[in-house]
Write an enzyme that holds these catalytic residues in place. Sequence first.
Site, PDB file in Angstrom:
ATOM      1  N   GLU A  55      -5.522 -10.949  -1.241  1.00 43.39           N
ATOM      2  CA  GLU A  55      -6.287 -10.853  -0.192  1.00 43.39           C
ATOM      3  C   GLU A  55      -7.756 -10.737  -0.782  1.00 43.39           C
ATOM      4  O   GLU A  55      -8.635 -10.258  -0.077  1.00 43.39           O
ATOM      5  CB  GLU A  55      -5.885  -9.556   0.530  1.00 43.39           C
ATOM      6  CG  GLU A  55      -4.388  -9.411   0.688  1.00 43.39           C
ATOM      7  CD  GLU A  55      -4.270  -8.154   1.535  1.00 43.39           C
ATOM      8  OE1 GLU A  55      -5.006  -7.392   2.032  1.00 43.39           O
ATOM      9  OE2 GLU A  55      -2.994  -7.789   1.582  1.00 43.39           O
ATOM     10  N   GLU A  71       0.700  -1.208  -0.003  1.00 45.72           N
ATOM     11  CA  GLU A  71       0.086  -0.094  -0.008  1.00 45.72           C
ATOM     12  C   GLU A  71       0.700   1.362  -0.014  1.00 45.72           C
ATOM     13  O   GLU A  71       0.631   2.070   0.759  1.00 45.72           O
ATOM     14  CB  GLU A  71      -0.911  -0.005   1.187  1.00 45.72           C
ATOM     15  CG  GLU A  71      -1.902  -0.967   1.213  1.00 45.72           C
ATOM     16  CD  GLU A  71      -2.997  -1.300   2.210  1.00 45.72           C
ATOM     17  OE1 GLU A  71      -2.900  -0.395   3.110  1.00 45.72           O
ATOM     18  OE2 GLU A  71      -3.632  -2.194   2.421  1.00 45.72           O
ATOM     19  N   ASN A  73       2.254  -4.777  -3.431  1.00 48.54           N
ATOM     20  CA  ASN A  73       1.108  -5.168  -3.014  1.00 48.54           C
ATOM     21  C   ASN A  73       0.181  -3.916  -2.745  1.00 48.54           C
ATOM     22  O   ASN A  73       0.625  -3.066  -2.153  1.00 48.54           O
ATOM     23  CB  ASN A  73       0.982  -6.217  -1.847  1.00 48.54           C
ATOM     24  CG  ASN A  73      -0.490  -6.919  -1.752  1.00 48.54           C
ATOM     25  OD1 ASN A  73      -1.059  -7.481  -2.452  1.00 48.54           O
ATOM     26  ND2 ASN A  73      -0.706  -6.979  -0.471  1.00 48.54           N
ATOM     27  N   HIS A 104     -10.151  -6.635  -2.499  1.00 46.91           N
ATOM     28  CA  HIS A 104     -11.040  -6.669  -1.422  1.00 46.91           C
ATOM     29  C   HIS A 104     -12.105  -6.079  -2.289  1.00 46.91           C
ATOM     30  O   HIS A 104     -12.293  -4.740  -2.369  1.00 46.91           O
ATOM     31  CB  HIS A 104     -10.814  -5.683  -0.221  1.00 46.91           C
ATOM     32  CG  HIS A 104      -9.613  -6.280   0.530  1.00 46.91           C
ATOM     33  ND1 HIS A 104      -9.862  -7.451   1.208  1.00 46.91           N
ATOM     34  CD2 HIS A 104      -8.411  -5.950   0.705  1.00 46.91           C
ATOM     35  CE1 HIS A 104      -8.767  -7.763   1.717  1.00 46.91           C
ATOM     36  NE2 HIS A 104      -7.685  -6.858   1.700  1.00 46.91           N
TER      37      HIS A 104
END
Length: 606
Positions: free
Chosen positions: A268, A161, A203, A239
Amino acid sequence: MFRNRTLSIFAAIITTLIALSVGITSAQDTEDSYTLRGLAERTNFHFGAAVYTYHLNEEKHGETLSREFNMLTPENEAKTCELQPSPNTFNFSRLDRLVAFAEEHDMTIRGHTLMWHQCVPAWLENGPFTREEAIEALRYHIYTVVGRYQGRIAAWDVANEGIADGAGGLRETQWRRWIGDDYMELAFQFAHEADPDALLFYNDYGAESMNNKANQIYEMVSDWVARDIPIHGVGMQAHFTVGDVNESQIAENIQRISDLGLQVHITEADVRYAGETTDDILRRQAADYYKLLSACLGNEACTAFVIWGVTDQFTWLRDSNLGFFENPTVEPLLFDTEYEPKPAYFALLDLLARRAGVTSLMTDAQVDEMLGRVEVTVDLPEATKSDPDQLAPDSAAGQAYYAAYPVTITLDGETDDWDNIPRVTVDTGTLIPANHDTALTFAAAADDTHLYLLAEVTDSSLIYGTHDPAAAWYEEDSVEFYINATGDLAAIAYEPGIAQIAILAANITNPDAPIIGGTNSASSEIDVTAIETEDGYLIEASIPLTTSAWTITPEHLAEIGFQAHVNGASTENRDTKLIWSMYDVSDQSWNNPSLFGKLIFWDVSQ
Ligand code: XIL
């Protein structure tokens, strides 16, 4: 139509599954091979789940994890606050336990994560460090952690992030504050030195589709590749909320990343929804998981698919530490709270079975049904004109509109040139308040250069100009016309040639550049006139038949995909949604063009 017999499909799949595991046909077709793990392993694919150590206290958790998954991500145990809570003091006990579990069950491990702006220990938050000191601290952390598991943790999310939301740029993080803008590059370098065989990933979330954030990540990693920074892949967290998975865009993004020579991992995945769990929402959740895995499996560079948890009982979205998401009833995963597989599980099992070339679990028709792909080729009633003066036949309710041509319309707010063009009134939809008084009456016609659209909206309280038209146009009074000019009316994703064109009532006071919204709306090159009327507002619009996105040729009975909606706000935000096409029963046209009806051109000389 598919829609009427929706959910029996999953019951049928369970029956098929039992039949398959009973009727073993070859040595390889053991019961085990009809697990996600068993099917994934036939094509050397990594199918994983995140696990938090305490989940393993439940026996069923460990059982399900090792039976269904061959990859494991420690959900929190490898984050900096967990591993190095105070300077130079490491606590490896929980990560060791997960690594041991994975090794015992022959699972590949994804390390997550070496640097993140959350789970930051006080020493890193407060410093202070000079650049040189911070680089040393980073090197020490990475060497210690990556070095300890060298050859055992196959892939690392080195940076998590690092790009900010919205307009973006590098996120303000602690390591960046101390080190400077090259802090992630240094981390990749150190991780590579500590384990030259580990695959190193950047990521992030919200960057799966072709959006601004994804573009920035693409630019950043392209630059790293060009400068030989040791990066091997991009992680897409994934997500999602039900309805938001755009398969073609994700596939396009995976493609451009793979063109750089990088891998992609879905890292994820979860698919949440607000509100009640119903058969239909579980079907749509299954469809989103299916589209996501299908985008991944469609590209050899996408080598792992990891779900952010196993059972709905343990999902970070229920986590009370996370005030912003906390929802004690959210059910975003593949197994319910009792570890029973959900429709999404069977959907993924089917895809993996197809990829492995073993008997699939769902028929093609069942897959279509799950994906909400509806057949638009229904039998239309015979075209009739209820009034002999009409220039085109009556529309077939909610299915087809006959657009008269050639008819030329002037955009002037007057409807005299629309005389004898059939009108359709839409007063049903998915959001209708008690005191509702909104209705949309529309018409369409064409000449040899333009498609013309008319919308007459009755609405006693006009709300416009109060929302950001780029982000929230649908919250205020607006009409949406949808066009699919690709010839493939069963398309389930937006692509060039398919547009959602929202025309805002705000055009009433902005006569110059049209205020529009919606996917690919700019590609329509639409021109708009909007006026306030005695009982609401009126919009006339024209769309060129030839644009950079499409060529539409009005020939007698030629068809394009077509849909009309109206959004109404009576006080502040949208409280009315009316929908023309009968195929769209849950306001999904913005996401799934197969739910449009059609517009059929009608030569007026007939
Ligand atoms: C989450 C964990 O799931 C929670 O248990 C923890 O409280 C906070 O972090 N993106 C990431 C993950 O990269 O590390 C986050 O995990 C979820 C969002």
